[in-house]
Every structure is written in structure tokens, then in C-alpha cells.
Design a protein around this motif. Structure first.
Motif, mmCIF file in Angstrom:
data_model
loop_
_atom_site.group_PDB
_atom_site.id
_atom_site.type_symbol
_atom_site.label_atom_id
_atom_site.label_comp_id
_atom_site.label_asym_id
_atom_site.label_seq_id
_atom_site.Cartn_x
_atom_site.Cartn_y
_atom_site.Cartn_z
ATOM 1 N N TYR A 192 -6.929 -1.167 8.810
ATOM 2 C CA TYR A 192 -6.843 -2.674 8.502
ATOM 3 C C TYR A 192 -7.526 -3.512 9.342
ATOM 4 C CZ TYR A 192 -6.157 -2.294 3.308
ATOM 5 O OH TYR A 192 -6.099 -1.410 1.913
ATOM 6 N N GLY A 193 -8.822 -3.656 8.707
ATOM 7 C CA GLY A 193 -9.007 -4.484 10.704
ATOM 8 C C GLY A 193 -10.640 -3.954 11.190
ATOM 9 N N ASP A 194 -11.776 -4.547 11.413
ATOM 10 C CA ASP A 194 -12.895 -3.461 11.936
ATOM 11 C C ASP A 194 -12.583 -3.199 13.155
ATOM 12 O OD1 ASP A 194 -13.950 -4.629 9.600
ATOM 13 O OD2 ASP A 194 -14.760 -6.067 10.001
ATOM 14 N N ARG A 195 -12.052 -3.204 13.934
ATOM 15 C CA ARG A 195 -12.221 -2.738 14.987
ATOM 16 C C ARG A 195 -10.960 -1.284 14.784
ATOM 17 N NH1 ARG A 195 -9.020 -7.222 19.039
ATOM 18 N NH2 ARG A 195 -7.465 -7.710 16.367
ATOM 19 N N LEU A 196 -10.280 -1.052 13.852
ATOM 20 C CA LEU A 196 -9.593 0.064 13.786
ATOM 21 C C LEU A 196 -10.238 0.775 12.734
ATOM 22 C CD1 LEU A 196 -6.293 -1.644 12.823
ATOM 23 C CD2 LEU A 196 -7.010 -0.769 15.548
#
Length: 471
Positions: A282-286
Motif C-alpha cells: 500500500y503506497g506507490d513507492r512500495l
């Protein structure tokens, strides 16, 4: 260990119901299986094997990475990493998490900063677009291949080298003008790239012989692009080192992660087998961390077992929250009960962005007002985990302390160690990828034409089948 936290209550019967793991197993059969796997992992270890364990303590390799970055970073506006599979996925995951504005295709770009491009597929449209974008006089090309003979990587290198030579040495008299813009990350002694480097004086960084491609992100493969992006390779390795030290002292959480996923796959009679392991950040960077895990898990565990020679292993699936709640969650909730979801999130994801209060007469707009986007993302993750639990579908939660170098380095080491334990449970060798080799040989034969295998070694794809529309 402070950088990661593994929660697995939603795999157990008290939370999940009859299809969960009986807590009694944790002190009995599962405990013994964990001990056996740990013994196998310990027995397979030796000096330099498996090589990725030595990377956090390799000071000479770290110094070489820093030195090459020091030499090449000034004046460089574009770094092109040419590699595929383990030679690119880890780099993309690392940069996407820690320096998203640096990686091409990410948003937003860093003004006047270095842009890092990954050329991992021989698609002519992508390659032309890349060449059109590059300022070749300010470009460094980092070719990453342990053997040097990977067709896709070699093809990309040859195209880029030709472009550099034409742009920087059009008369052909001073090849140092463009060869100084090359860096090979490859085997320290052998291979095509090593031979070219020796012959023409190209700078190199080594991939240790005992480090396979998908286990190489903590080597120069990932650390050199990280250093070029302005990240601190030492902090990445420090997070990995802490996980390794905790593992060698006690085992969890790497052994626990592997044990639970294997137990949910090969369930006892009367319980559903769950061979599909969904990794859902959950999170674009991940997001790209899941793609890296997908390759690590698939190539390491999808093998013929050592006893019967039967095909075994889980099927990893990368998903992205919250977006895939609107594409895959229906399948996870009501489709075949053959999946376990590993949620990935960060306790501290950085500054939040507050949702403004507008249209208060609308119920959902009023509920959102004053909350943060990051808060909403975490609420959705928790709600999805609870919805799966109520449906009797298992999940785990792996939380990074923060999206920083140490936590991402810890994430990489955790999954690599978990892969060794999972391989022990499945009865396979986690190193090598024999199933990939036939396709490579056939590719070489087709490219060689008359010098390779005759064309009839390949069965035409429409033989005995049908085409549409009918001829």
C-alpha cells in the motif's frame, strides 16, 4: 530488529475460523518443521555460500561503488541501467521506493537532477524513445549482467554503445570519449563483458561469483545506481545487516514468513491449499518491491523437488493497494480459496496530504474531510485485511518502520533469507533457474539461422490448432 514488523494473527484459527492454522501446531508440528528448515539452511551455508549473506559486510565492494559514483556523477544527467530480471528489478524497486523522482517514468522528476533509466526489454519503440531523450554527452551507461551473454542486455548495450560512439567520437579516433561513459557490473573474472572490459579498458564493478542475479540487489547491481541517485548505500546495507544478525541469532521473522506461507500452501486434509502468494504493498513507492519479490519467489521456488522430481513451488502475484481493491479484491474475497495475501506498508510513510472540506452536504465527502490521503490508504488496507478475515481468507502484514534506506535494505534481506527457508520446506535448490535455459538456447539458435538448429526444431504455433479469423 527495529526496521520491520511481521504480523500473522490473520492466518490463525482464532481469527480466521476453521480454515486457519490451529495455534496448537505452532508448538508442535510447525515448530519442528521450522527447526528442520533452519538446520537445512545452516547446513547449506558456508564461506561465500549463499553469497548474498556476505554483501552487508563487504567493505571493499562498498568502497568501489562509492568511488565509481564519485568519478561518474559530476556532469552526468542521465544514467542508463541496461539489465533484465535480477539485474534490473531490484534497482527499480530500490529507486522507486527511495528516490522516485530520479527514476524515469516516476513522478515528479527532480528538477535539474540526474535521471535514471532502466532498459530491460528489447522493445524498439522504448529504445528509440530513450535515445531521443538522452543527452549522450552527459550520459553514463551501466551494463549489468553477470555472464555478459544475456541476449536482451547485450542487444541494449550494443545499441547504446553505437549511439555514444557516433555522438561523442564521430571521426572514430578517440574512443575514450565514449568508453569513459561505460561501466560494466559483471563477473569479476569471466564472461563476455569482462573480456570486453579487459580488451578496451572499460571500468567495472564486480558481482561476486556466489551471488545470483535475483539475490544481487545489495551488491553493486543495486548500490551503484543508488549512489548515483544520491542515496546512502551504507545505510541500505546497515538495515540488511541488522536483519541478518537477528536471523542468525533467532531465526524469525524470515523463518516464520516462509513457514506460514508454506503451511498455508500445503495444508492438511480438509483445509484449502493456498499456493498463490499475493504480495500487496500500500503506497506507490512500495509497489515495485512486490515485483521484485515476485521474481525472487518464482525463480527460486518454482522447481522440480529433489526427491521425486515433481514440479512444486508457490505462484507469487504482485498486487497494489488500494488500486487493486478495484480489480483483484473480488477474486480474493469470493473466488477460489487458494490465496494468502501479504500486505506491505510503512508505519511512517512521510508527510501526509490533508483532504479539504468541500461539499459537506455529501456524505462521503464529509467523511473524508480533514483526514489525510495516507491515512485513507492505511484505513483501506486495514479494512481489506478485515474483510478477508471475515471471509475466512488468510493474510499477513509486513510493516516497514519508514520508507528509508535502512528499512528497504532490511526488506530485501528478509525476503532473501525467507527464500532459503521456503526452499528447504519445498525441497528445492533456491539457486539457479534451469527452466529458463531452454528458451535461451532456442533464441540463440533462431538468431544464428543456418549456423544454429534447423528451423524445424520449433513447432509452428498454429500447427494442430486454429487461427482467427479463419484464413
Amino acid at each position: 530488529m527495529t526496521h520491520l514488523r511481521l504480523s500473522w494473527a490473520n492466518t490463525l484459527r482464532p481469527a480466521l475460523g476453521a480454515t486457519g492454522i490451529d495455534p496448537v501446531e505452532l508448538g508442535g508440528d510447525l515448530l519442528e518443521r521450522a527447526r528442520q528448515a533452519r538446520r537445512k539452511v545452516a547446513e547449506s551455508a558456508g564461506p561465500g555460500v549463499p553469497g548474498f549473506r556476505d554483501l552487508p559486510g563487504d567493505r571493499a565492494a562498498l568502497a568501489a561503488v562509492k568511488e565509481q559514483a564519485r568519478l561518474l556523477r559530476p556532469g552526468t544527467r542521465h544514467l542508463v541501467v541496461v539489465g533484465i530480471g535480477g539485474s534490473s528489478l531490484g534497482t527499480e524497486a530500490l529507486l522507486s521506493a527511495l528516490a522516485p523522482g530520479v527514476l524515469r517514468g516516476s513522478s515528479p522528476p527532480v528538477p535539474d537532477g540526474i535521471r535514471i533509466h532502466v532498459l530491460d526489454n528489447p522493445d524498439p519503440h522504448s529504445a528509440r524513445a530513450l535515445l531521443d531523450e538522452l543527452e549522450l554527452e552527459h550520459t553514463v551507461v551501466n551494463v549489468v549482467s553477470k555472464s555478459g551473454g544475456t541476449a536482451e542486455t547485450l542487444a541494449g548495450f550494443l545499441v547504446l554503445e553505437e549511439a555514444l560512439a557516433r555522438a561523442l567520437d564521430p571521426e572514430g579516433g578517440t574512443p575514450s570519449r565514449w568508453r569513459d561513459r561505460l561501466l560494466f557490473t559483471t563477473d569479476p573474472e569471466d564472461g563476455l563483458l569482462r573480456r570486453i572490459a579487459r580488451r578496451y579498458g572499460v571500468a567495472t564493478l564486480p558481482i561476486p561469483p556466489a551471488v545470483g542475479g535475483r539475490f544481487s540487489v545489495l551488491s553493486a547491481v543495486g548500490l551503484f545506481p543508488a549512489a548515483m541517485a544520491g542515496l546512502d548505500p551504507e545505510r541500505i546495507l546497515s538495515g540488511a545487516r541488522q536483519v541478518l544478525e537477528a536471523h542468525d541469532e533467532a531465526g524469525p521473522p524470515a523463518s516464520t514468513l516462509a513457514l506460514l506461507l508454506h503451511r498455508l500452501h500445503e495444508a492438511p486434509a480438509g483445509q484449502p491449499a493456498r499456493p498463490i502468494h499475493v504480495v500487496m504493498p500500500y503506497g506507490d513507492r512500495l509497489r515495485r518491491l512486490a515485483l521484485w519479490v515476485q521474481q525472487l519467489w518464482a525463480e527460486s521456488l518454482g522447481k522440480r523437488d529433489r526427491v521425486e522430481g515433481k514440479g512444486t513451488g508457490p505462484t507469487p502475484l504482485a498486487a497494489a493497494g488500494a488500486a487493486d481493491q478495484h480489480s483483484l479484491l473480488q477474486l480474493f474475497m469470493e473466488g477460489p480459496d487458494d490465496k494468502v495475501v501479504v500486505f506491505v506498508s510503512a508505519d511512517d510513510a512521510g508527510p501526509d496530504l490533508v483532504i479539504p472540506s468541500r461539499y459537506p452536504e455529501e456524505e462521503m465527502a464529509a467523511k473524508l474531510a480533514g483526514h489525510g490521503l495516507g491515512e485513507l490508504l492505511e484505513v483501506e488496507r486495514r479494512a481489506t485485511a478485515e474483510a478477508l478475515r471475515r471471509a475466512g481468507r488468510p493474510s499477513l502484514h509486513l510493516a516497514l518502520e519508514a520508507v528509508d534506506e535502512a528499512s528497504v535494505g532490511a526488506f530485501f534481506m528478509l525476503w532473501q533469507l525467507a527464500t532459503l527457508h521456503a526452499a528447504a520446506h519445498y525441497g528445492v535448490d533456491p539457486m539457479g533457474q534451469p527452466g529458463v535455459e531452454l528458451g535461451k538456447r532456442l533464441t540463440g539458435g533462431l538468431l544464428a539461422g543456418a549456423a544454429g538448429p534447423s528451423p524445424d526444431v520449433l513447432r509452428p504455433e498454429d500447427t494442430g490448432g486454429a487461427t482467427w479469423p479463419d484464413p
